[in-house]
Scaffold this motif. Structure first.
Motif, PDB file in Angstrom:
ATOM      1  N   UNK A  49       8.420  44.645  10.659  1.00 51.83           N
ATOM      2  CA  UNK A  49       9.789  44.690  10.139  1.00 51.83           C
ATOM      3  C   UNK A  49      10.400  43.299  10.008  1.00 51.83           C
ATOM      4  N   UNK A  50       9.988  42.375  10.866  1.00 52.18           N
ATOM      5  CA  UNK A  50      10.490  40.998  10.744  1.00 52.18           C
ATOM      6  C   UNK A  50       9.932  40.298   9.509  1.00 52.18           C
ATOM      7  N   UNK A  54      15.017  40.355   4.502  1.00 55.80           N
ATOM      8  CA  UNK A  54      16.375  40.806   4.826  1.00 55.80           C
ATOM      9  C   UNK A  54      16.594  41.020   6.323  1.00 55.80           C
ATOM     10  N   UNK A  55      15.520  41.008   7.111  1.00 56.82           N
ATOM     11  CA  UNK A  55      15.631  41.293   8.543  1.00 56.82           C
ATOM     12  C   UNK A  55      16.135  40.090   9.313  1.00 56.82           C
ATOM     13  N   UNK A  56      17.176  40.318  10.104  1.00 54.70           N
ATOM     14  CA  UNK A  56      17.682  39.287  11.003  1.00 54.70           C
ATOM     15  C   UNK A  56      17.109  39.470  12.402  1.00 54.70           C
ATOM     16  N   UNK A  57      17.061  40.729  12.869  1.00 61.79           N
ATOM     17  CA  UNK A  57      16.536  41.020  14.209  1.00 61.79           C
ATOM     18  C   UNK A  57      16.092  42.471  14.269  1.00 61.79           C
ATOM     19  N   UNK A  58      15.218  42.766  15.264  1.00 60.15           N
ATOM     20  CA  UNK A  58      14.691  44.120  15.435  1.00 60.15           C
ATOM     21  C   UNK A  58      14.804  44.514  16.905  1.00 60.15           C
ATOM     22  N   UNK A  59      15.137  45.776  17.138  1.00 62.41           N
ATOM     23  CA  UNK A  59      15.170  46.337  18.488  1.00 62.41           C
ATOM     24  C   UNK A  59      14.326  47.602  18.490  1.00 62.41           C
ATOM     25  N   UNK A  68      15.559  49.790  15.449  1.00 64.66           N
ATOM     26  CA  UNK A  68      16.754  49.352  14.727  1.00 64.66           C
ATOM     27  C   UNK A  68      16.509  47.980  14.118  1.00 64.66           C
ATOM     28  N   UNK A  69      16.943  47.821  12.883  1.00 67.31           N
ATOM     29  CA  UNK A  69      16.813  46.562  12.158  1.00 67.31           C
ATOM     30  C   UNK A  69      18.207  46.062  11.822  1.00 67.31           C
ATOM     31  N   UNK A  70      18.530  44.858  12.282  1.00 69.33           N
ATOM     32  CA  UNK A  70      19.797  44.231  11.921  1.00 69.33           C
ATOM     33  C   UNK A  70      19.537  43.371  10.689  1.00 69.33           C
ATOM     34  N   UNK A  71      20.349  43.576   9.656  1.00 70.58           N
ATOM     35  CA  UNK A  71      20.152  42.904   8.369  1.00 70.58           C
ATOM     36  C   UNK A  71      20.932  41.606   8.275  1.00 70.58           C
ATOM     37  N   UNK A  74      24.605  40.436   3.377  1.00 69.54           N
ATOM     38  CA  UNK A  74      24.374  40.682   1.965  1.00 69.54           C
ATOM     39  C   UNK A  74      22.982  41.176   1.627  1.00 69.54           C
ATOM     40  N   UNK A  75      22.181  41.505   2.621  1.00 68.09           N
ATOM     41  CA  UNK A  75      20.808  41.946   2.390  1.00 68.09           C
ATOM     42  C   UNK A  75      20.655  43.425   2.682  1.00 68.09           C
ATOM     43  N   UNK A  76      19.562  43.987   2.190  1.00 70.84           N
ATOM     44  CA  UNK A  76      19.257  45.384   2.448  1.00 70.84           C
ATOM     45  C   UNK A  76      17.748  45.582   2.359  1.00 70.84           C
ATOM     46  N   UNK A  77      17.283  46.650   2.966  1.00 69.06           N
ATOM     47  CA  UNK A  77      15.887  47.062   2.864  1.00 69.06           C
ATOM     48  C   UNK A  77      15.909  48.526   2.460  1.00 69.06           C
ATOM     49  N   UNK A  78      15.193  48.852   1.430  1.00 66.64           N
ATOM     50  CA  UNK A  78      15.119  50.204   0.911  1.00 66.64           C
ATOM     51  C   UNK A  78      14.488  51.140   1.952  1.00 66.64           C
ATOM     52  N   UNK A  79      15.012  52.357   2.061  1.00 67.90           N
ATOM     53  CA  UNK A  79      14.471  53.338   3.009  1.00 67.90           C
ATOM     54  C   UNK A  79      12.979  53.575   2.796  1.00 67.90           C
ATOM     55  N   UNK A  80      12.556  53.654   1.539  1.00 67.61           N
ATOM     56  CA  UNK A  80      11.135  53.889   1.253  1.00 67.61           C
ATOM     57  C   UNK A  80      10.264  52.745   1.765  1.00 67.61           C
TER      58      UNK A  80
END
Length: 114
Positions: A49-50, A54-59, A68-71, A74-80
Motif C-alpha cells: 500500500x505504501x 497517494x499513500x501517506x501512511x498505513x496502519x 487503514x491508508x492515510x492519503x 488532494x490524492x486518492x486511491x481507487x477502491x478497485x
C-alpha cells in the motif's frame, strides 16, 4: 416554469458537488481484511500500500482485521486498485470505508476495543 427548472437544476448540481467534495475530502480509507494472521502479513500489506503515490501512511491491526491508508492531500486511491493490491497479496477485502478520521484516531479506537 423555466425559473423553477433552473432553480431545481442548480439545487441538483449543488447537491452533487457537495457529495463529490465530501468523498474527495476523505483523507483515510479504512478496510476490513480477512486472512491477516501474523506480523509478516502486516508488513506485506503495508509495503504494497505504501507503493501507491497517494499513500501517506498505513496502519494495520491484525487483531481487528483493519487496514487503514492515510492519503496525501488532494490524492486518492481507487477502491478497485486497493482491492487488487490486497487480493494479490493473498487476503480478502470485506469492506472499504472512506473517512476523515486520522490514523491516530483509528489506532485509539482499536486500542479501546482491546
Amino acid at each position: 416554469m423555466n425559473l423553477f427548472k433552473s432553480k431545481r437544476f442548480k439545487l441538483l448540481v449543488a447537491a452533487a458537488l457537495l457529495a463529490v467534495s465530501s468523498l474527495a475530502s476523505a483523507r483515510t480509507i479504512e478496510m476490513d481484511v480477512n486472512g491477516l494472521v501474523c506480523a509478516f502479513c502486516a508488513q506485506g500489506i503495508e509495503k504494497s500500500l505504501k507503493a501507491f503515490p497517494a499513500t501517506e501512511a498505513v496502519f494495520v491491526s491484525l487483531e481487528h482485521r483493519i487496514v487503514a491508508v492515510h492519503l496525501k492531500d488532494g490524492s486518492d486511491i481507487d477502491d478497485d486498485a486497493l482491492r487488487k493490491a490486497i487480493t494479490d497479496a493473498g487476503y480478502t477485502v470485506v469492506a472499504i470505508r472512506r473517512t476523515d478520521e486520522s490514523l491516530d484516531a483509528i489506532r485509539q479506537r482499536v486500542k479501546a476495543h482491546d
